[in-house]
Write an enzyme that holds these catalytic residues in place. Sequence first.
Site, mmCIF file in Angstrom:
data_model
loop_
_atom_site.group_PDB
_atom_site.id
_atom_site.type_symbol
_atom_site.label_atom_id
_atom_site.label_comp_id
_atom_site.label_asym_id
_atom_site.label_seq_id
_atom_site.Cartn_x
_atom_site.Cartn_y
_atom_site.Cartn_z
ATOM 1 C CE1 TYR A 122 -3.292 -3.162 0.985
ATOM 2 C CE2 TYR A 122 -4.397 -1.233 -0.343
ATOM 3 C CZ TYR A 122 -4.363 -2.350 0.239
ATOM 4 O OH TYR A 122 -5.467 -3.300 -0.246
ATOM 5 C CG ASP A 158 -7.057 7.376 -7.613
ATOM 6 O OD1 ASP A 158 -7.008 6.521 -8.640
ATOM 7 O OD2 ASP A 158 -7.879 8.286 -7.588
ATOM 8 C CG HIS A 196 -13.994 -0.570 -2.995
ATOM 9 N ND1 HIS A 196 -13.892 -0.912 -4.228
ATOM 10 C CD2 HIS A 196 -15.375 -0.898 -2.382
ATOM 11 C CE1 HIS A 196 -15.046 -1.629 -4.501
ATOM 12 N NE2 HIS A 196 -15.771 -1.743 -3.431
ATOM 13 C CB CYS A 247 -2.321 2.042 17.373
ATOM 14 S SG CYS A 247 -3.596 3.084 17.987
HETATM 15 C C1 BV8 Z 1 -17.798 -8.020 0.856
HETATM 16 C C2 BV8 Z 1 -9.997 -1.439 -2.046
HETATM 17 C C3 BV8 Z 1 -19.113 -9.173 2.711
HETATM 18 C C4 BV8 Z 1 -8.779 -2.221 -1.656
HETATM 19 C C5 BV8 Z 1 -11.511 -3.079 -3.323
HETATM 20 C C6 BV8 Z 1 -21.424 -11.233 -4.991
HETATM 21 C C7 BV8 Z 1 -21.092 -11.923 -6.083
HETATM 22 C C8 BV8 Z 1 -19.799 -12.355 -6.408
HETATM 23 C C9 BV8 Z 1 -18.733 -12.124 -5.241
HETATM 24 C C10 BV8 Z 1 -19.091 -11.370 -4.326
HETATM 25 C C11 BV8 Z 1 -20.388 -11.009 -4.142
HETATM 26 N N1 BV8 Z 1 -20.595 -10.187 -2.907
HETATM 27 C C12 BV8 Z 1 -19.304 -10.306 -2.264
HETATM 28 C C13 BV8 Z 1 -18.520 -11.018 -3.237
HETATM 29 C C14 BV8 Z 1 -17.067 -11.082 -2.675
HETATM 30 C C15 BV8 Z 1 -16.067 -9.928 -3.093
HETATM 31 C C16 BV8 Z 1 -16.175 -9.566 -4.631
HETATM 32 O O1 BV8 Z 1 -16.836 -8.856 -5.282
HETATM 33 N N2 BV8 Z 1 -15.210 -10.584 -5.162
HETATM 34 C C17 BV8 Z 1 -15.322 -10.610 -6.690
HETATM 35 C C18 BV8 Z 1 -13.908 -10.491 -6.948
HETATM 36 C C19 BV8 Z 1 -15.973 -11.537 -7.283
HETATM 37 N N3 BV8 Z 1 -16.540 -8.486 -2.603
HETATM 38 C C20 BV8 Z 1 -16.013 -8.362 -1.209
HETATM 39 O O2 BV8 Z 1 -15.320 -8.922 -0.599
HETATM 40 C C21 BV8 Z 1 -16.700 -6.775 -0.669
HETATM 41 N N4 BV8 Z 1 -17.050 -7.104 0.636
HETATM 42 O O3 BV8 Z 1 -18.646 -8.613 0.201
HETATM 43 O O4 BV8 Z 1 -17.928 -8.200 2.166
HETATM 44 C C22 BV8 Z 1 -19.335 -8.755 4.260
HETATM 45 C C23 BV8 Z 1 -20.429 -8.192 4.158
HETATM 46 C C24 BV8 Z 1 -21.099 -7.717 5.290
HETATM 47 C C25 BV8 Z 1 -20.318 -7.903 6.521
HETATM 48 C C26 BV8 Z 1 -19.040 -8.419 6.573
HETATM 49 C C27 BV8 Z 1 -18.765 -8.790 5.323
HETATM 50 C C28 BV8 Z 1 -15.549 -5.933 -0.750
HETATM 51 C C29 BV8 Z 1 -15.047 -5.638 -2.033
HETATM 52 C C30 BV8 Z 1 -14.153 -4.573 -2.060
HETATM 53 C C31 BV8 Z 1 -12.616 -4.992 -2.014
HETATM 54 N N5 BV8 Z 1 -11.909 -3.806 -2.208
HETATM 55 N N6 BV8 Z 1 -10.543 -2.056 -3.291
HETATM 56 C C32 BV8 Z 1 -7.468 -1.860 -2.852
HETATM 57 O O5 BV8 Z 1 -7.511 -1.282 -3.615
HETATM 58 O O6 BV8 Z 1 -6.546 -2.500 -2.445
HETATM 59 S S1 BV8 Z 1 -11.928 -3.669 -4.582
HETATM 60 C C33 BV8 Z 1 -10.932 -3.068 -5.916
HETATM 61 O O7 BV8 Z 1 -11.067 -3.952 -7.017
HETATM 62 C C34 BV8 Z 1 -11.272 -1.628 -6.546
HETATM 63 O O8 BV8 Z 1 -11.539 -0.936 -5.547
HETATM 64 C C35 BV8 Z 1 -12.261 -2.066 -7.482
HETATM 65 O O9 BV8 Z 1 -13.672 -2.070 -6.764
HETATM 66 C C36 BV8 Z 1 -12.046 -3.432 -7.873
HETATM 67 C C37 BV8 Z 1 -11.415 -3.320 -9.319
HETATM 68 O O10 BV8 Z 1 -12.456 -3.088 -10.370
HETATM 69 P P1 BV8 Z 1 -12.307 -1.839 -11.254
HETATM 70 O O11 BV8 Z 1 -12.155 -0.612 -10.516
HETATM 71 O O12 BV8 Z 1 -13.326 -1.997 -11.951
HETATM 72 O O13 BV8 Z 1 -11.006 -2.160 -12.043
HETATM 73 P P2 BV8 Z 1 -10.489 -3.235 -13.085
HETATM 74 O O14 BV8 Z 1 -8.793 -3.316 -12.969
HETATM 75 O O15 BV8 Z 1 -11.165 -4.413 -12.508
HETATM 76 O O16 BV8 Z 1 -11.110 -2.848 -14.366
HETATM 77 C C38 BV8 Z 1 -10.611 -1.689 -15.016
HETATM 78 C C39 BV8 Z 1 -11.527 -1.567 -16.217
HETATM 79 O O17 BV8 Z 1 -11.176 -0.259 -16.668
HETATM 80 C C40 BV8 Z 1 -11.437 -2.554 -17.258
HETATM 81 O O18 BV8 Z 1 -12.699 -2.829 -17.556
HETATM 82 C C41 BV8 Z 1 -10.709 -1.735 -18.209
HETATM 83 O O19 BV8 Z 1 -11.228 -2.166 -19.602
HETATM 84 C C42 BV8 Z 1 -11.301 -0.247 -17.990
HETATM 85 N N7 BV8 Z 1 -9.980 0.587 -18.445
HETATM 86 C C43 BV8 Z 1 -8.719 0.528 -18.698
HETATM 87 N N8 BV8 Z 1 -8.139 1.621 -19.105
HETATM 88 C C44 BV8 Z 1 -9.221 2.464 -19.374
HETATM 89 C C45 BV8 Z 1 -10.297 1.859 -18.812
HETATM 90 N N9 BV8 Z 1 -11.561 2.355 -18.997
HETATM 91 C C46 BV8 Z 1 -11.527 3.898 -19.266
HETATM 92 N N10 BV8 Z 1 -10.460 4.519 -19.612
HETATM 93 C C47 BV8 Z 1 -9.336 4.070 -19.489
HETATM 94 N N11 BV8 Z 1 -8.241 4.780 -19.901
HETATM 95 ZN ZN ZN Z 2 -5.112 1.491 18.286
#
Ligand code: BV8
Ligand code: ZN
Length: 280
Positions: free
Chosen positions: A69, A106, A121, A178
Amino acid sequence: MTGPEPAEAARLLAAARRPVVFTGAGMSAESGVPTFRDAQTGLWQRYDPQELATPAAFRADPALVWGWYEARRRGVRRALPNPGHRAVAAIQARLPETVVITQNVDDLHERGGVPAPVRLHGSLFAPRCSACARPAPLPSDLPPHDELEPHDELEPHGGPESRGEPEPHDGPLTPPACAGCGAPVRPGVVWFGEALPSAALDAAVEAAAGCDLLLTVGTSALVHPAAEIPLVAARLGAPVVQVNPVPTPLDAICAVNLRGPAGEVLPALVRAAWPDADVG
Ligand code: BV8
Ligand code: ZN
């Protein structure tokens, strides 16, 4: 961009009063910030981001995860908002009821002119204690913004590391303790398996439910529950316009799919909707 799509998207934007702009990592790609789909660089290429971004990874190796990070935070500190970020700010300046919702950790929306995006997030700039949640100061090992060698905006994944040169401190880093309870400080982001901040999620769902246009920009729409935000808008009859160079699972619900990079498509869209708009 040719074809009827841009004109239709501009018509929808010009007619909107309460738009939502929903962004993902693609929004910052042209600023040199790697997306989640992009291969990691240096030491980090050995790791899957979805594995590193978990409470289990931090428990198992806090220095590895904190180091990752801090490397990302350094990269973002050297990055500059791109014309896409400024176009989003121009939309909000024109339509004050605009709500910007981001998955990104960011701070480029804020530096691009959107003071308070809804952060689903978290942020790289809000560390807190992993035990008592006490906010922690940002490590001061980084010179202020203006002394940093800025990313050249047009050099994707800019900066020394993209040229494979190891960063001065690109590796595991012991997290600070902390000041309150001595436990390790963690990044202020939402990890996989963690709940989203309820206030942000509620605000996002409310905005999507009440919007008259949703612009989804640079997201693969694979991470939940964030990926459901555009569906809320569509289900309640708002047109959805997507900006992404490639198809995503959202294509089917979109009134218009604009296939191109956000840094080019968004300024053109704003100019087409409002020829007198200042998009910087
Ligand atoms: C939770 C912070 C439960 C950290 C992030 C339902 C179905 C399936 C799975 C799940 C579900 N519900 C929950 C899940 C599990 C999981 C999940 O979704 N897994 C996925 C992978 C299958 N979700 C979770 O764990 C969430 N929490 O469910 O908790 C709970 C509930 C109650 C109580 C307790 C627990 C938490 C999810 C958040 C995780 N943290 N980020 C960090 O950054 O390190 S997620 C992180 O990845 C980002 O924030 C973002 O959300 C994601 C990446 O996705 P994108 O931003 O879309 O980026 P990506 O690279 O994938 O794509 C880029 C796109 O841009 C592409 O399409 C590309 O073509 C395009 N592009 C490229 N260049 C350009 C462009 N577009 C325009 N212009 C350009 N120039
Ligand atoms: Zn503390």
